[in-house]
Design a protein around this motif. Structure first.
Motif, short mmCIF file in Angstrom:
data_model
loop_
_atom_site.label_atom_id
_atom_site.label_comp_id
_atom_site.label_asym_id
_atom_site.label_seq_id
_atom_site.Cartn_x
_atom_site.Cartn_y
_atom_site.Cartn_z
N GLN A 162 -6.16 -0.09 -58.22
CA GLN A 162 -6.40 1.32 -57.99
C GLN A 162 -6.90 1.54 -56.57
O GLN A 162 -7.81 0.84 -56.12
CB GLN A 162 -7.44 1.86 -59.00
N ASN A 163 -6.31 2.52 -55.87
CA ASN A 163 -6.73 2.89 -54.51
C ASN A 163 -6.63 1.73 -53.53
O ASN A 163 -7.41 1.63 -52.58
CB ASN A 163 -8.17 3.43 -54.51
N ALA A 164 -5.66 0.85 -53.76
CA ALA A 164 -5.48 -0.31 -52.88
C ALA A 164 -4.74 0.09 -51.61
O ALA A 164 -3.73 0.79 -51.66
CB ALA A 164 -4.72 -1.40 -53.62
N LYS A 165 -5.25 -0.35 -50.48
CA LYS A 165 -4.61 -0.11 -49.18
C LYS A 165 -4.45 -1.44 -48.47
O LYS A 165 -5.43 -2.08 -48.08
CB LYS A 165 -5.45 0.86 -48.35
N THR A 191 -12.51 -2.26 -50.70
CA THR A 191 -12.44 -1.36 -51.85
C THR A 191 -12.25 -2.15 -53.14
O THR A 191 -11.41 -3.03 -53.20
CB THR A 191 -11.27 -0.36 -51.71
N VAL A 209 -10.60 -2.67 -56.37
CA VAL A 209 -9.31 -2.16 -56.85
C VAL A 209 -9.02 -2.53 -58.30
O VAL A 209 -8.16 -1.93 -58.95
CB VAL A 209 -8.15 -2.64 -55.95
#
Length: 237
Positions: A154-157, A183, A185
């Motif tokens: 989730q919300n991985a960049k 983050t 994730v």
């Protein structure tokens, strides 16, 4: 006066750079603070003394180039997956990595030898992959940071393909966290009813040893394409 000012500026600049930390020398090293906190290096940039081949012996195929650990990539010298010689139960693991275009790898936890011929049927896998350049459509649980085939990040960049990513994995009893570039994730609890339900519907349904060990080796995958690692360190909790 003008010449004196110029000389002063030049000398100050030289002094500034001579006192600045050498970033290259800090790679694959521990600070005094990290040592006091219990961190240990898994890779010192010079040797593979802390590693061995999964279900095997001496590491082959993997290369150390300018302080960076490279898996064997594509070629005749395929080395296979490697694991830490030491086993860990509760720990915090940190590393930096990047993949070549269209490459795929992973980091495994709680790996046990002798139970299966495939490392991925032993311990859960933190996925590493060329998210944006992979030639086919990826499943949601195949992107970098995922608990491969189990939990979607989730919300991985992910950093651009030529830049380093940072990974942190925390394992404390059944609790596991995957961090990617600062983050969190993925988070999950091993051996719970929810975890068992996910496993029973995944590709691991017929892999009885997958994720069952409460301790084990750290594993690095040699799995199609080039992946590079540096600054690998771990501390036990």
């Amino acid at each position: 006066m003008k010449n004196f000012t110029s000389i002063f500026i030049i000398c100050s600049t030289v002094l500034l750079f001579s006192c600045a930390p050498n970033r290259k020398s800090q790679t694959n090293t521990l600070t005094k603070k990290e040592i006091n906190e219990g961190w240990e290096l898994l890779f010192d940039g010079k040797s593979l003394n802390n590693w061995k081949t999964f279900n095997g012996g001496e590491v082959t195929g993997w290369k150390i180039i300018d302080g960076i650990l490279n898996n064997s990539g594509v070629g005749s010298d395929h080395g296979g997956d490697i694991i830490s010689k030491k086993q860990y139960t509760n720990f915090e693991l940190y590393m930096e990595w990047k993949v070549a275009p269209e490459s795929n790898s992973g980091v495994f936890i709680h790996v046990q030898e002798g139970l299966t011929n495939a490392i991925y049927e032993s311990g859960p896998e933190y996925q590493l992959i060329d998210d944006k350049g992979w030639p086919t459509q990826l499943e949601a649980h195949q992107y970098s940071g995922a608990n491969y085939a189990m939990h979607v990040p989730q919300n991985a960049k992910v950093a651009p393909i030529d830049e380093w990513n940072t990974t942190k994995i925390i394992v404390n009893g059944p609790h596991v966290e995957h961090w990617l570039n600062g983050t969190k994730v993925v988070q999950y609890e091993l051996w719970t009813n929810e975890w068992e339900a996910i496993k029973s519907k995944s590709k691991w349904a017929e892999a009885p040893h997958y994720g069952m060990s409460k301790t084990g080796h750290i594993g690095l995958q040699d799995h199609g394409g080039l992946t590079m690692f540096r600054n690998m360190k771990i501390r036990e909790l």
